[in-house]
Design a protein around this motif. Sequence first.
Motif, short mmCIF file in Angstrom:
data_model
loop_
_atom_site.label_atom_id
_atom_site.label_comp_id
_atom_site.label_asym_id
_atom_site.label_seq_id
_atom_site.Cartn_x
_atom_site.Cartn_y
_atom_site.Cartn_z
N SER A 314 43.95 -0.36 44.60
CA SER A 314 44.94 -1.50 44.39
C SER A 314 46.13 -1.18 45.68
O SER A 314 46.56 -2.11 46.13
N TYR A 315 46.53 0.16 45.66
CA TYR A 315 47.55 0.25 46.68
C TYR A 315 47.21 -0.29 48.08
O TYR A 315 47.89 -0.98 48.94
N LEU A 316 45.97 0.09 48.48
CA LEU A 316 45.21 -0.42 49.63
C LEU A 316 45.16 -1.75 49.80
O LEU A 316 45.50 -2.29 50.90
N MET A 317 44.92 -2.55 48.71
CA MET A 317 44.74 -3.73 48.69
C MET A 317 46.00 -4.62 49.02
O MET A 317 46.12 -5.55 49.85
N ASN A 318 47.12 -4.19 48.42
CA ASN A 318 48.43 -4.41 48.31
C ASN A 318 49.26 -4.39 49.78
O ASN A 318 49.85 -5.33 50.15
N LEU A 319 48.71 -3.28 50.27
CA LEU A 319 49.49 -2.97 51.68
C LEU A 319 48.71 -3.03 52.90
O LEU A 319 48.80 -2.52 53.92
N GLU A 320 47.42 -3.72 52.62
CA GLU A 320 46.45 -3.85 53.87
C GLU A 320 47.18 -4.11 55.05
O GLU A 320 46.84 -3.62 56.06
N ARG A 321 47.90 -5.30 55.16
CA ARG A 321 48.53 -5.74 56.33
C ARG A 321 49.62 -5.11 56.87
O ARG A 321 49.86 -5.28 58.27
N SER A 322 50.10 -4.20 56.37
CA SER A 322 51.12 -3.18 56.79
C SER A 322 50.41 -1.96 57.41
O SER A 322 51.49 -1.01 57.86
N LEU A 323 49.20 -1.47 56.97
CA LEU A 323 48.90 -0.09 57.16
C LEU A 323 48.00 -0.26 58.28
O LEU A 323 47.25 -1.04 58.68
N PRO A 324 48.30 0.76 59.23
CA PRO A 324 47.17 0.87 60.30
C PRO A 324 45.88 1.13 60.21
O PRO A 324 45.55 1.56 59.13
N THR A 325 44.79 0.95 61.09
CA THR A 325 43.63 1.00 60.69
C THR A 325 43.05 2.52 60.06
O THR A 325 42.31 2.83 59.49
N GLY A 326 43.70 3.29 61.02
CA GLY A 326 43.40 4.87 60.57
C GLY A 326 43.97 5.21 59.27
O GLY A 326 43.06 5.86 58.53
N ALA A 327 44.79 4.51 58.87
CA ALA A 327 45.19 4.57 57.35
C ALA A 327 44.18 4.31 56.36
O ALA A 327 44.08 4.88 55.21
N LEU A 328 43.94 2.93 56.78
CA LEU A 328 42.79 2.30 56.02
C LEU A 328 41.60 3.26 55.94
O LEU A 328 40.96 3.32 54.89
N VAL A 329 41.15 3.70 57.05
CA VAL A 329 40.07 4.49 57.12
C VAL A 329 40.17 5.79 56.11
O VAL A 329 39.30 6.26 55.37
N LEU A 330 41.20 6.45 56.47
CA LEU A 330 41.64 7.32 55.66
C LEU A 330 41.62 7.37 54.12
O LEU A 330 40.93 8.03 53.18
N GLY A 331 42.18 6.13 53.60
CA GLY A 331 42.20 5.60 52.35
C GLY A 331 40.95 5.26 51.59
O GLY A 331 40.48 5.81 50.42
N TRP A 332 39.96 4.76 52.56
CA TRP A 332 38.58 4.56 52.35
C TRP A 332 37.97 5.70 51.71
O TRP A 332 37.23 6.07 51.03
N GLY A 333 38.24 6.72 52.81
CA GLY A 333 37.16 7.86 52.69
C GLY A 333 37.77 8.69 51.52
O GLY A 333 36.91 9.17 50.80
N ALA A 334 38.95 8.62 51.08
CA ALA A 334 39.52 9.24 49.79
C ALA A 334 38.84 8.71 48.64
O ALA A 334 38.52 9.07 47.72
N VAL A 335 39.09 7.14 48.62
CA VAL A 335 38.34 6.60 47.60
C VAL A 335 36.65 6.88 47.35
O VAL A 335 36.49 7.19 46.28
#
Length: 409
Positions: A314-335
């Motif tokens: 939910s955190y990643l969905m809410n902040l998707e537009r403000s997060l850099p691609t690297g952060a989204l990749v790391l978040g996806w990896g943790a999930v």
Amino acid sequence: MDFILYAVPFFFVLIAVELLADRWRGVSNYRLADAINSISTGVLSTTTGLLTKGVGLLTYAFALDHLALFKLSGDSVWVFAFVLYDFCYYWLHRMGHERNILWAAHSVHHQSEDYNLSTALRQTSTGFLLSWIFYLPMAVLGVPLLVFISVAALNLLYQFWVHTKHIPKLGWFEWFFVTPSNHRAHHAQNALYMDRNYGGVFIIWDRLFGSFQEEDDNEPVIFGVTTPLASWNPLWANVQFYAQLWDDAKRAQSKWDKLRIWFMRTGWRPADVAAKYPMNKPDLSQFRKFEVPLDGRQQIYVALQFCVYIALGSYLMNLERSLPTGALVLGWGAVALGLFTLGVALENRPWTLKLELVRLASNLPLMWLAPLIGLWPASAVGWVGLLSYSLLSGIGLYCCRNRFTRLAS
């Protein structure tokens, strides 16, 4: 407006309502492991979508700019687009059942052997590879991108409520719209219901194109797929059928068979492979749901850990537009790591304890790396929170260690 993001809390509220309805009626349509597995595939699909949805949007935008025959506008375009989207969805959905490569993605949604609102959240992470093709006609006809995105979300939202056993047939409504009754038939593995009722909102497409089947009171629905997943792992759920196709392609002697197996009708296998490696379909009269025994303490531990990954998703969905691609990749990896590990725990594998220790240990580099690439800001509160979570999880795991070890041995 992101309709799906705002709808997520209501999804969980309605699941709670359905659980209360189960209790009130004295039935049990939920199993903890199955529900966690279904929602896990949904969380994985959503977080994967943060990285892959550009495939569909970019191809649609390109077609809109270079292939559009008209430029539609005005209020009427919304109604037109809503109906047209469902027509395109019907053919995507139908081909998803009729072609191997598309079934490999869509089968994820059908793997649950229970049928409840959590099943609606059970979604593929690989559908983005080919699904965009089926919506290009909307771009060619000039449906604006914003309208396309909006009606797609509304179509998906509509489909949530039909995944329940608590709502009976709805009279005249059954003739025009997808309902819980005709969608229950769609999720069946009974021969009578197999590959029927593909509409997302409107059932009229099925009536027009000969793919409608009414739910029959004399033929109780058995949910699931004829090649059972037999796993609680959301990553394996997404690759199971791809792996089966890959194995058959490798085994085939003919190069032509190695290629065409991916695009043939669902269930087709090269003759030499089918003869040497037969796959027997289960006898539904002897059907038993997949189950792995876990005691109450194990279930509580996994359920609490699962809540953490719902929160992270939910955190990643809410902040998707403000997060850099690297952060989204790391978040996806943790999930992905977390959900994979919890799937292993639900299956009570012999290596559950070791893998769970690896997952908890991975919080240490995550604590350092996440602020560095912008997944969340560096703060003492964040570090203390992650360390506290890891410590409490370690204590919980210690309390469960003998149960995992005993049941796995």
